[in-house]
Motif scaffolding. Structure first.
Motif, PDB file in Angstrom:
ATOM      1  N   GLU A  88      48.314  32.298  38.022  1.00 52.12           N
ATOM      2  CA  GLU A  88      47.375  32.253  39.153  1.00 52.12           C
ATOM      3  C   GLU A  88      47.883  33.033  40.363  1.00 52.12           C
ATOM      4  OE1 GLU A  88      48.473  29.609  37.521  1.00 52.12           O
ATOM      5  OE2 GLU A  88      46.736  28.627  36.605  1.00 52.12           O
ATOM      6  N   TRP A  89      49.194  32.921  40.647  1.00 44.96           N
ATOM      7  CA  TRP A  89      49.781  33.631  41.794  1.00 44.96           C
ATOM      8  C   TRP A  89      49.529  35.134  41.694  1.00 44.96           C
ATOM      9  CZ3 TRP A  89      52.050  32.604  46.366  1.00 44.96           C
ATOM     10  CH2 TRP A  89      52.383  31.286  46.626  1.00 44.96           C
ATOM     11  N   VAL A 133      45.934  35.974  42.338  1.00 49.26           N
ATOM     12  CA  VAL A 133      45.575  35.886  43.762  1.00 49.26           C
ATOM     13  C   VAL A 133      46.099  37.119  44.504  1.00 49.26           C
ATOM     14  CG1 VAL A 133      45.982  34.587  45.892  1.00 49.26           C
ATOM     15  CG2 VAL A 133      45.412  33.382  43.785  1.00 49.26           C
ATOM     16  N   GLY A 176      43.885  39.908  43.751  1.00 49.24           N
ATOM     17  CA  GLY A 176      42.625  39.746  44.485  1.00 49.24           C
ATOM     18  C   GLY A 176      42.748  40.215  45.921  1.00 49.24           C
ATOM     19  N   PHE A 177      43.858  39.838  46.578  1.00 48.39           N
ATOM     20  CA  PHE A 177      44.101  40.271  47.967  1.00 48.39           C
ATOM     21  C   PHE A 177      44.178  41.798  48.059  1.00 48.39           C
ATOM     22  CE2 PHE A 177      45.183  36.015  49.512  1.00 48.39           C
ATOM     23  CZ  PHE A 177      44.762  36.121  50.830  1.00 48.39           C
ATOM     24  N   PHE A 183      43.022  44.036  46.007  1.00 51.93           N
ATOM     25  CA  PHE A 183      41.709  44.632  45.727  1.00 51.93           C
ATOM     26  C   PHE A 183      40.816  44.544  46.958  1.00 51.93           C
ATOM     27  CE2 PHE A 183      37.329  44.008  43.840  1.00 51.93           C
ATOM     28  CZ  PHE A 183      37.150  45.332  43.495  1.00 51.93           C
ATOM     29  N   TRP A 184      40.829  43.416  47.656  1.00 52.87           N
ATOM     30  CA  TRP A 184      40.000  43.208  48.856  1.00 52.87           C
ATOM     31  C   TRP A 184      40.366  44.230  49.951  1.00 52.87           C
ATOM     32  CZ3 TRP A 184      41.907  39.714  53.165  1.00 52.87           C
ATOM     33  CH2 TRP A 184      41.014  39.717  54.250  1.00 52.87           C
ATOM     34  N   TRP A 231      39.552  47.833  49.037  1.00 51.49           N
ATOM     35  CA  TRP A 231      38.111  48.110  49.079  1.00 51.49           C
ATOM     36  C   TRP A 231      37.671  48.460  50.509  1.00 51.49           C
ATOM     37  CZ3 TRP A 231      33.313  47.307  50.900  1.00 51.49           C
ATOM     38  CH2 TRP A 231      32.243  47.699  50.093  1.00 51.49           C
TER      39      TRP A 231
END
Lengths: 94, 471
Positions: A24-25, A28, A31-32, A34-35, A38
């Protein structure tokens, strides 16, 4: 081999059911990244597209573009004085 | 789910909130139609992209940190309380197993999504004020700021039974007049001030010109769809079934978000009556303008929302009517006096209506229990109900707490952060489109026209605007 669950025989004991539990780490962090990536890419692309559009309107004539927009749409054509695919769209098409 | 009744309640609650999420999607269908209708033809594709991408970015950031903020920042006052580390806060961390498919946790994702849809609403409200001039990139950052940071901080403070504004100030805002609409409205005002008006909106004497929507019918239709989605929003603000009796005497019923009793009947009466009040007032003050009549209907609901869990339907009617009339006048007064260009009336419909609604609820619900008191021993302060408590020792709803709460929502968490971020973008030249693009239209450089086969009539404003091409 199993990426997560290999049996549903004891549902009361089963917790997470997605593949690769324990990562999961990593997900996450991905995800950060990628955000933020973007936002940065979108702002860069938009800046370039707006700069190109403004330059085109100056070169072509802003008044002419605006008048043509009205005339073209009144006659049923698509609006726009520039037909290439690179424009003000937030995603720049090179 | 250790008993049959417990299992039925859990499954019912899970399904109930899941349905509210689906219903709340309608808000965004409506907001998009409303915003696109108000936009002129030359900017429609850009408006659609900006609106939809705001929802996408708020979703990702809502997963990454915002849901945790809601559960972790209840303690106060302000940021002076300890960060909460209970099981709910830990389960909301993005790396928690509960933030994914989990056989022992049926509800986390559904709650997460219900609150996410509230967040979409907060961010999307702000989208309308920037149409036809704000850059998409700058707006998307501001959208994340409002939808994933500032509104969720205020929700943690004032829209949670254990939030410090509820426990210490007796703040009451059942259906989010303040926690969503006032904060979004404050952000709208900040953005439109920093952006400045659209070119040509005001003449040389400073008189405002009418820039007509490209499709008033679409904007009106959007508002009605927003009403439909608002039902889902109202439903999602309630706990539908919970024991409101004691441990010994079970009494199942619904509660508001503060776990204080209400009924689904209350929200049904009052949603419709406050909408009616807003529409009836809006019809007169706008002299039958359908766009503003429907906007006033929305303002009527938003204004009464803070107390719609408890008002009498006729009270909801008059609160909605009074607020709708006031915000309509305020919109045009602010436009004339301060030269503020708010193309969709969002500052008024959401900001002023939300602010006034919270203030009025403080008076009308004075003395009602705000929430059950909690243990404050590890907080910086230890007394509940600074401005009054009930005979049972519960923090009491009161006018001072709600007035201060309205200021926190609109000004402190709504206006200020957005103003600062917008100023930063402006300083870097990244807030507003180049003048040429604004005049020609963001869609005109590329073949992005959404109406290639429809004719349109040149409006009076198009002729005026053409004059700016040679300046």
């Amino acid at each position: 081999m199993s990426t997560g669950i290999s049996s549903w025989s004891n549902p009361a004991e089963i917790t997470a059911i997605y593949p690769f539990p324990g990562t999961e780490w990593l997900l996450v962090i991905a995800g950060f990244v990628f955000w933020i990536w973007w936002h940065v890419k979108q702002i860069r692309d938009e800046n370039r597209a707006l700069k190109d559009a403004a330059e085109h309107h100056r070169r072509y004539g802003l008044r002419k573009t605006m008048e043509e927009n009205v005339a073209r749409t009144a006659s049923g054509e698509a609006a726009g004085s520039h037909s290439s695919s690179s424009g003000v769209s937030p995603v720049h098409h090179d | 789910m250790d008993t049959e009744i417990g299992a039925i309640i859990t499954i019912f609650t899970e399904f109930y909130y899941w349905v509210t999420v689906v219903m709340m999607f309608l808000i965004h269908a409506g907001l998009l139609a409303y915003e696109v209708g108000a936009t002129r033809r030359k900017n429609i594709s850009q408006t659609i992209n900006r609106h939809v991408m705001t929802l996408a970015l708020v979703t990702l950031t809502w997963f990454l940190f915002s849901w945790w903020i809601y559960w972790a920042f209840n303690a106060g006052p302000g940021f002076f309380g300890p960060v909460i580390t209970n099981e709910y806060a830990m389960a909301a961390l993005p790396w928690s197993e509960n933030m994914g498919p989990h056989l022992q946790d049926n509800i986390s994702g559904v709650f997460w999504a219900a609150f996410l849809l509230f967040s979409w609403t907060a961010a999307a409200i702000v989208s309308g004020v920037g149409i036809e001039r704000v850059r998409t990139g700058a707006f998307l950052v501001i959208g994340v700021l409002v939808g994933s940071v500032t509104w969720v901080i205020d929700a943690s403070w004032g829209w949670h039974a254990e939030g410090w504004m509820v426990q210490l100030m007796g703040y009451h805002d059942a259906y989010a007049s303040g926690v969503i609409h006032a904060i979004a409205g404050g952000a709208c005002l900040a953005l439109t001030i920093v952006l400045g008006p659209r070119i040509g909106k005001f003449d040389r004497e400073g008189r405002p010109r009418d820039i007509p929507p490209h499709n008033a019918w679409m904007a009106c239709f959007g508002l009605v769809i927003i009403y439909a989605g608002f039902w889902g929003f109202y439903a999602a603000c309630n706990i539908p079934i919970i024991n409101i009796g004691s441990e010994d005497e079970l009494r199942m019923g619904a509660t508001n978000i503060y776990l204080m009793p209400t009924t689904l009947s209350s929200l049904t009466f009052n949603f419709l009556m406050s909408l009616t009040g807003g529409l009836m007032a809006g019809y007169f003050v706008s002299r039958g303008d359908p766009y503003w009549t429907l906007s006033c209907g929305l303002a009527g609901i938003i204004g009464a929302s803070a107390g719609n869990d408890l008002y009498h339907p006729i009270q909801a009617l008059f609160v909605g009517a009074a607020i709708a009339a006031v915000i309509y006048k305020m919109h045009f007064w602010v436009e004339n006096r301060f030269k503020i260009d708010d193309p969709v009336g969002a500052c008024a419909v959401h900001g002023y209506a939300g602010f006034l609604g919270v203030v009025i609820a403080g008076f009308l619900l004075w003395g009602y229990p705000a929430a059950a008191p909690i243990d404050l021993s590890d907080w910086w302060v230890s007394s509940h109900g600074w401005f009054g408590t009930t005979p049972d020792g519960y923090p009491a709803v009161n006018p001072i707490g709600n007035f201060l709460g309205a200021i926190i929502m609109f000004a402190v968490l709504g206006f200020l952060p957005t103003y600062v971020v917008a100023k930063l973008f402006q300083a870097k030249g990244l807030l507003r489109e180049p003048r040429e693009v604004e005049l020609a239209g963001a869609d005109s450089y590329e073949d992005l026209d959404v109406y290639p086969n429809f004719a349109w009539a040149e409006s009076e404003f198009d002729k005026i605007e053409l004059g700016y091409a040679d300046d």
